[in-house]
Scaffold this motif. Structure first.
Motif, mmCIF file in Angstrom:
data_model
loop_
_atom_site.group_PDB
_atom_site.id
_atom_site.type_symbol
_atom_site.label_atom_id
_atom_site.label_comp_id
_atom_site.label_asym_id
_atom_site.label_seq_id
_atom_site.Cartn_x
_atom_site.Cartn_y
_atom_site.Cartn_z
ATOM 1 N N ASN A 91 45.264 43.472 27.965
ATOM 2 C CA ASN A 91 45.610 43.458 26.552
ATOM 3 C C ASN A 91 45.234 42.114 25.924
ATOM 4 O OD1 ASN A 91 46.836 43.713 24.044
ATOM 5 N ND2 ASN A 91 48.610 44.765 24.862
ATOM 6 N N PRO A 92 44.344 42.118 24.937
ATOM 7 C CA PRO A 92 43.954 40.860 24.294
ATOM 8 C C PRO A 92 45.039 40.278 23.396
ATOM 9 C CG PRO A 92 42.858 42.701 23.245
ATOM 10 C CD PRO A 92 43.595 43.256 24.420
ATOM 11 N N ASN A 93 46.071 41.068 23.072
ATOM 12 C CA ASN A 93 47.158 40.567 22.239
ATOM 13 C C ASN A 93 48.472 41.163 22.732
ATOM 14 O OD1 ASN A 93 48.743 39.427 20.306
ATOM 15 N ND2 ASN A 93 47.895 40.572 18.595
ATOM 16 N N TYR A 94 49.032 40.542 23.728
ATOM 17 C CA TYR A 94 50.282 40.990 24.340
ATOM 18 C C TYR A 94 51.375 40.003 23.948
ATOM 19 C CZ TYR A 94 53.471 42.548 28.040
ATOM 20 O OH TYR A 94 54.541 43.028 28.751
ATOM 21 N N GLY A 95 52.081 40.303 22.871
ATOM 22 C CA GLY A 95 53.121 39.401 22.383
ATOM 23 C C GLY A 95 52.574 38.085 21.868
ATOM 24 N N GLY A 96 51.387 38.105 21.278
ATOM 25 C CA GLY A 96 50.789 36.899 20.728
ATOM 26 C C GLY A 96 49.845 36.175 21.674
ATOM 27 N N SER A 97 49.809 36.581 22.939
ATOM 28 C CA SER A 97 48.912 35.980 23.925
ATOM 29 C C SER A 97 48.135 37.096 24.621
ATOM 30 C CB SER A 97 49.699 35.210 24.982
ATOM 31 O OG SER A 97 50.439 34.170 24.409
ATOM 32 N N CYS A 98 47.078 36.728 25.293
ATOM 33 C CA CYS A 98 46.335 37.724 26.058
ATOM 34 C C CYS A 98 47.003 37.931 27.423
ATOM 35 C CB CYS A 98 44.887 37.302 26.229
ATOM 36 S SG CYS A 98 44.673 35.734 27.070
ATOM 37 N N CYS A 99 46.805 39.102 27.989
ATOM 38 C CA CYS A 99 47.362 39.422 29.299
ATOM 39 C C CYS A 99 46.366 40.295 30.050
ATOM 40 C CB CYS A 99 48.705 40.142 29.138
ATOM 41 S SG CYS A 99 49.497 40.497 30.715
ATOM 42 N N PHE A 100 45.690 39.712 31.033
ATOM 43 C CA PHE A 100 44.729 40.426 31.857
ATOM 44 C C PHE A 100 45.173 40.264 33.315
ATOM 45 C CE2 PHE A 100 42.421 39.065 28.050
ATOM 46 C CZ PHE A 100 42.004 40.296 27.581
ATOM 47 N N ASP A 101 45.806 41.296 33.853
ATOM 48 C CA ASP A 101 46.446 41.224 35.164
ATOM 49 C C ASP A 101 45.449 41.236 36.316
ATOM 50 O OD1 ASP A 101 48.950 41.150 34.023
ATOM 51 O OD2 ASP A 101 49.352 43.281 34.292
ATOM 52 N N THR A 102 45.933 40.782 37.466
ATOM 53 C CA THR A 102 45.171 40.866 38.704
ATOM 54 C C THR A 102 45.731 42.004 39.538
ATOM 55 O OG1 THR A 102 46.600 39.174 39.682
ATOM 56 C CG2 THR A 102 44.476 38.449 38.789
ATOM 57 N N VAL A 103 44.847 42.659 40.310
ATOM 58 C CA VAL A 103 45.227 43.847 41.071
ATOM 59 C C VAL A 103 44.601 43.815 42.456
ATOM 60 C CG1 VAL A 103 45.546 45.311 39.034
ATOM 61 C CG2 VAL A 103 43.296 45.173 40.103
ATOM 62 N N PHE A 104 45.210 44.561 43.371
ATOM 63 C CA PHE A 104 44.602 44.836 44.665
ATOM 64 C C PHE A 104 43.757 46.089 44.522
ATOM 65 C CE2 PHE A 104 48.436 42.582 46.295
ATOM 66 C CZ PHE A 104 47.779 41.563 46.965
ATOM 67 N N VAL A 105 42.517 46.020 44.986
ATOM 68 C CA VAL A 105 41.606 47.153 44.952
ATOM 69 C C VAL A 105 41.293 47.541 46.393
ATOM 70 C CG1 VAL A 105 39.352 47.978 44.187
ATOM 71 C CG2 VAL A 105 40.611 46.363 42.773
ATOM 72 N N SER A 106 41.503 48.804 46.706
ATOM 73 C CA SER A 106 41.228 49.309 48.047
ATOM 74 C C SER A 106 39.730 49.574 48.169
ATOM 75 C CB SER A 106 42.011 50.600 48.285
ATOM 76 O OG SER A 106 41.729 51.106 49.554
ATOM 77 N N VAL A 107 39.090 48.897 49.134
ATOM 78 C CA VAL A 107 37.629 49.015 49.259
ATOM 79 C C VAL A 107 37.159 49.480 50.625
ATOM 80 C CG1 VAL A 107 37.103 47.340 47.475
ATOM 81 C CG2 VAL A 107 37.390 46.574 49.831
ATOM 82 N N GLY A 108 38.042 49.560 51.600
ATOM 83 C CA GLY A 108 37.492 49.989 52.873
ATOM 84 C C GLY A 108 38.399 49.847 54.054
ATOM 85 N N ASP A 109 37.800 49.494 55.140
ATOM 86 C CA ASP A 109 38.406 49.473 56.449
ATOM 87 C C ASP A 109 39.538 48.456 56.536
ATOM 88 O OD1 ASP A 109 38.900 49.835 59.110
ATOM 89 O OD2 ASP A 109 37.063 48.872 59.803
ATOM 90 N N GLU A 110 40.662 48.866 57.120
ATOM 91 C CA GLU A 110 41.793 47.963 57.277
ATOM 92 C C GLU A 110 41.524 46.847 58.285
ATOM 93 O OE1 GLU A 110 45.513 49.878 57.895
ATOM 94 O OE2 GLU A 110 45.284 51.159 56.147
ATOM 95 N N ALA A 111 40.470 46.973 59.083
ATOM 96 C CA ALA A 111 40.120 45.929 60.041
ATOM 97 C C ALA A 111 39.446 44.747 59.346
ATOM 98 C CB ALA A 111 39.202 46.486 61.118
ATOM 99 N N GLU A 112 39.011 44.936 58.101
ATOM 100 C CA GLU A 112 38.361 43.860 57.349
ATOM 101 C C GLU A 112 39.403 42.845 56.890
ATOM 102 O OE1 GLU A 112 36.098 45.502 54.137
ATOM 103 O OE2 GLU A 112 35.208 47.025 55.420
ATOM 104 N N ALA A 113 38.930 41.756 56.292
ATOM 105 C CA ALA A 113 39.815 40.731 55.759
ATOM 106 C C ALA A 113 40.754 41.346 54.729
ATOM 107 C CB ALA A 113 38.999 39.611 55.120
ATOM 108 N N MET A 114 41.973 40.897 54.697
ATOM 109 C CA MET A 114 43.020 41.379 53.783
ATOM 110 C C MET A 114 43.208 42.898 53.899
ATOM 111 S SD MET A 114 42.925 38.876 50.403
ATOM 112 C CE MET A 114 42.980 40.228 49.328
ATOM 113 N N ASN A 115 43.024 43.439 55.073
ATOM 114 C CA ASN A 115 43.249 44.867 55.353
ATOM 115 C C ASN A 115 42.462 45.792 54.437
ATOM 116 O OD1 ASN A 115 45.005 44.229 57.443
ATOM 117 N ND2 ASN A 115 46.768 44.157 56.081
#
Length: 185
Positions: free
Chosen positions: A44-68
């Motif tokens: 949201n470019p205007n969330y209560g007067g400020s911008c808010c662009f959250d960070t998320v976990f994205v599932s991309v593959g094998d759990e044996a990789e870094a960060m599961n």
């Protein structure tokens, strides 16, 4: 990796959203009936007067990789479009990535947390860097990043909305709740 199929051209409507609800199963967390938990992801470019662009976990593959098999991304735009070939709406997110600072990712020895940095474009430009469109179904949940503070004082004019642009690297906080700890441990 959940990328959206490329087309030669597209001329349909695109609907933009400023938030999306994410629901996930966290049986060991005290999140209510049956272990289901929900949270809201903001772009949201205007969330209560400020911008808010959250960070998320994205599932991309094998759990044996870094960060599961998880990557961390910052969500800049949530949108959907109608796919005429499959006759359905496709929910998407425009993201930039946080990547491991070395080719051999490992947890920080002092904190036990994964260390990441913003991905840069070929010219080394930040803060945005290269962007990518992903399917919303690949977003697992919100991620909490902590700056890797250096020595010295923070500038007085620094705002909380600048925190994901102000530092060179970040720790992935897996102590934010029990589900995040289980995901990354």
């Amino acid at each position: 990796m959940g990328l959206v199929e490329p087309w030669d051209s597209f001329d349909g409507p695109i609907r933009v959203f400023h938030s999306a609800k994410v629901e996930y199963y966290a049986p060991s967390d005290s999140c209510g009936m049956g272990g289901m938990h929900q949270e809201v992801i903001h772009a949201n470019p205007n969330y209560g007067g400020s911008c808010c662009f959250d960070t998320v976990f994205v599932s991309v593959g094998d759990e044996a990789e870094a960060m599961n098999g998880l990557l961390v991304a910052r969500v800049w735009l949530l949108f959907s479009y109608f796919d005429p070939y499959h006759s359905k709406d496709v929910p998407c997110a425009l993201v930039t990535w946080f990547i491991h600072p070395s080719d051999n990712p490992e947890c920080d020895k002092d904190t036990g947390m994964w260390k990441l940095q913003r991905e840069q474009d070929v010219d080394g430009e930040q803060p945005v860097g290269p962007v990518q469109v992903i399917h919303l179904d690949t977003i697992l949940r919100g991620a909490h990043l902590l700056p890797c503070y250096g020595s010295g004082f923070l500038p007085v004019e620094l705002k909380h909305t600048d925190s994901l642009n102000a530092w060179d690297c970040y720790f992935v906080n897996h102590f934010i709740d029990q589900h995040a700890h289980e995901l990354l441990s």
